[in-house]
Design an enzyme around this catalytic site. Structure first.
Site, short mmCIF file in Angstrom:
data_model
loop_
_atom_site.label_atom_id
_atom_site.label_comp_id
_atom_site.label_asym_id
_atom_site.label_seq_id
_atom_site.Cartn_x
_atom_site.Cartn_y
_atom_site.Cartn_z
N ASP A 1 0.83 -1.20 0.00
CA ASP A 1 0.00 0.00 0.00
C ASP A 1 0.87 1.26 0.00
O ASP A 1 1.90 1.32 0.67
CB ASP A 1 -0.88 0.00 1.27
N GLU B 1 13.54 -15.67 -0.71
CA GLU B 1 13.69 -16.90 0.10
C GLU B 1 12.45 -17.78 -0.03
O GLU B 1 12.51 -18.99 0.16
CB GLU B 1 13.84 -16.55 1.58
#
Ligand code: NOJ
Length: 536
Positions: free
Chosen positions: A213, A255
């Site tokens: 956002d 990851e």
């Protein structure tokens, strides 16, 4: 149906994905209290699988006092009880994945709720405390500190309200949005650490991506200087420090093989593309396409500029027609001014819904045929219009902070109609925002039985987009076409043509018609405001 095709199971699924935005509060109400919830979404997963989307983006579902529809988060690790529980969210993520649908959550790093433990502690601890360093607290100006510390404008378009609020102890705090959304201080290491932990928290739960956002607003000039638009770099928009933050986020996402989509409203395409460098965000919303009027030249320019700005950084484009902040597509395209502009919103703008719907059907085929990923906001597939919310029912702070002149964003957030014959059109209990008269006519069950409905068009288009050759990321080549007609080739002979001219257009050469947004005329031509997918 609903199973991912092999092309969609690659790690780069996000380069071509069709992503459906779920505004949880208004999607489906599973427990009958009038508020949409996770139980409602879980019950409707078969609908989403049948629709044929690759991922769901959930607007914030965390604990929130709902001062700004959930973009005021009190705890990122807790699902708001009105929506359900963390265990349910985990089930939902897993069930969706079983159906080949990935989950994207919404992170709001610029600000938290004033009910977030950090802000409560900062208020309690008083001026000069380390707790206040997590936010932007300042003394006021003027003889007695009675004036706000600077002159920054509100980030709610049309808002006449200040971005500073004074506490009884005399200090002011910064909030680019409402007073219930204090801005975090991103120069503080604890703020960075906490957000990286929150990302991991959700990635560990199987989330495939994060929507960021207000992604270009986090970093502030530490001096918090006054600012006049157009004079030098902004002290709070698009600051260079942001790239370091997003590089660190990218390392976390890598990851887990997860992706980002940034909410980046920036007019400068070179500055915009910086966020999409290979070690930063994967994608960002294409707001210039969303705001573009229904005009062939303007759309073609917007498409060309989009592709040109993404190419140097190797990021896929995204195509967005609507979201929970803007006027619904069929209403906008039926107006005299078919573009979108936050500052131009008014009550009672006339619209021709039949015209807007025809155009929205064409725009759907256009955006689903363009290279990159595409976003569908809940209810677009039902062709829902913007609702006129009675003034006494409006809840959006954008309305109140404009002094009541801006209608706000509730008109695109009305609870969805599912079953034509059920109370509240099958949403659940009495909806938190009133549904307009005639809402049941848009119900998903009714549209599912009508081959000419918007829902049937979206289902057919999304199915083809998944299964047929030539869609998704890749090259686009414009074809010669009469004025007012957009025609382009993708790969494998896939050809898209959209007629925005005032007269019927001949179809370009083809061996088959895959799908049209409306019937061809008696001479086999494409009528005005109609689109077709062809195979050359
Ligand atoms: C953008 C969100 O989409 C909008 O709904 C919200 O009001 C602001 N950011 C502030 O979080």
């Amino acid at each position: 149906m609903g199973q991912p095709s092999p092309a969609r199971t690659h790690d780069d699924w996000w380069r071509s994905a069709a992503i459906y935005q779920v505004y949880v509060r208004s999607f489906a109400d599973g427990d009958g209290d009038g508020t949409g919830d996770l139980a409602g979404v879980r019950a409707r997963l078969p609908y989403l699988a049948e629709l044929g989307v690759d991922a769901l983006w959930f607007t914030p579902w965390y604990l929130s006092p709902l001062a700004d529809g959930g973009y005021d988060v009190a705890d990122y690790r807790v699902i708001d009880p009105a929506f359900g529980t963390l265990a349910e969210a985990e089930k939902l993520i897993a069930e969706a994945r079983e159906l080949g649908i990935r989950t994207i959550v919404d992170i709001v790093p610029n600000h938290v709720s004033d009910q977030h433990p950090w802000f409560r502690a900062a208020v309690a601890a008083g001026p000069g405390s380390p707790e206040r360093e997590l936010f932007h607290f300042r003394a006021g100006r003027g003889e007695n500190g009675e004036l706000p510390p600077n002159d920054w404008p509100s980030q709610f378009a049309g808002s006449t309200e200040p971005v500073w609020t004074r506490l009884p102890d005399g200090e002011w705090y910064l909030h680019l949005f409402t007073p219930e959304q204090p801005d975090l201080n991103w120069a503080h290491p604890a703020v960075r650490q906490e957000h990286e932990d929150v990302l991991r928290f959700w990635f560990e739960r199987g989330v495939a991506g994060v929507r960021i956002d207000s992604a270009a607003l986090l970093a502030k000039d530490p001096a918090l200087p006054d600012f006049t638009e157009g004079r030098g770099p902004s002290p709070f928009v698009d600051r260079d420090e942001l790239h370091d933050i997003y590089r660190a986020w990218r390392a976390v996402a890598d990851e887990y093989d997860a992706i980002f989509v940034g909410e980046v409203w920036l007019p400068d395409s070179e500055r915009f593309a910086r966020y999409l460098r290979p070690d930063e965000l994967h994608t960002a919303f294409n707001f210039s396409f969303l705001a573009c009027p229904w005009d062939a030249e303007r759309l073609r320019t917007s498409i060309d500029e989009t592709l040109a700005e993404h190419a140097p950084v190797g990021a896929p484009a995204t195509w967005v027609l609507c979201n929970h902040d803007v006027t619904r597509t069929v209403t906008r395209y039926g107006r005299a001014d078919t573009g979108f502009d936050f500052t131009a919103k008014e009550f009672g703008t006339p619209t021709d819904l039949a015209l807007g719907t025809r155009r929205a059907r064409s725009a759907a085929l256009l955006s689903l045929a363009l290279p990159g990923a595409v976003y569908v906001y809940q209810g677009e597939e039902l062709g829902l219009p913007e609702a006129d919310i009675p003034r006494e029912s409006i809840q959006d702070p954008m309305h109140f902070r404009s002094g009541g002149t801006d209608p706000g964003r509730d008109g695109c957030r009305v609870p969805l109609p599912w079953e034509a014959g059920a109370p509240y059109a099958g949403f659940g209990g009495e909806p938190w925002l009133p549904q307009p008269a005639g809402w049941a006519a848009y119900a998903a069950d009714r549209q599912g039985e009508d081959p000419a409905s918007m829902l049937s068009l979206y289902r057919a288009a999304l199915r083809l987009r998944r299964s047929a050759a030539g869609f998704g990321d890749g090259p686009l080549t414009w074809l010669p076409a009469p004025e007012g007609v957009l025609a382009f080739d993708r790969t494998d002979g896939l050809r898209c043509v959209v007629n925005l001219s005032g007269t019927p257009a001949e179809l370009p050469a083809h061996t088959s018609v895959l799908l049209t947004s409306g019937p061809l005329d008696a001479e086999g031509r494409l009528p005005q405001d109609t689109a077709a997918w062809l195979r050359a």
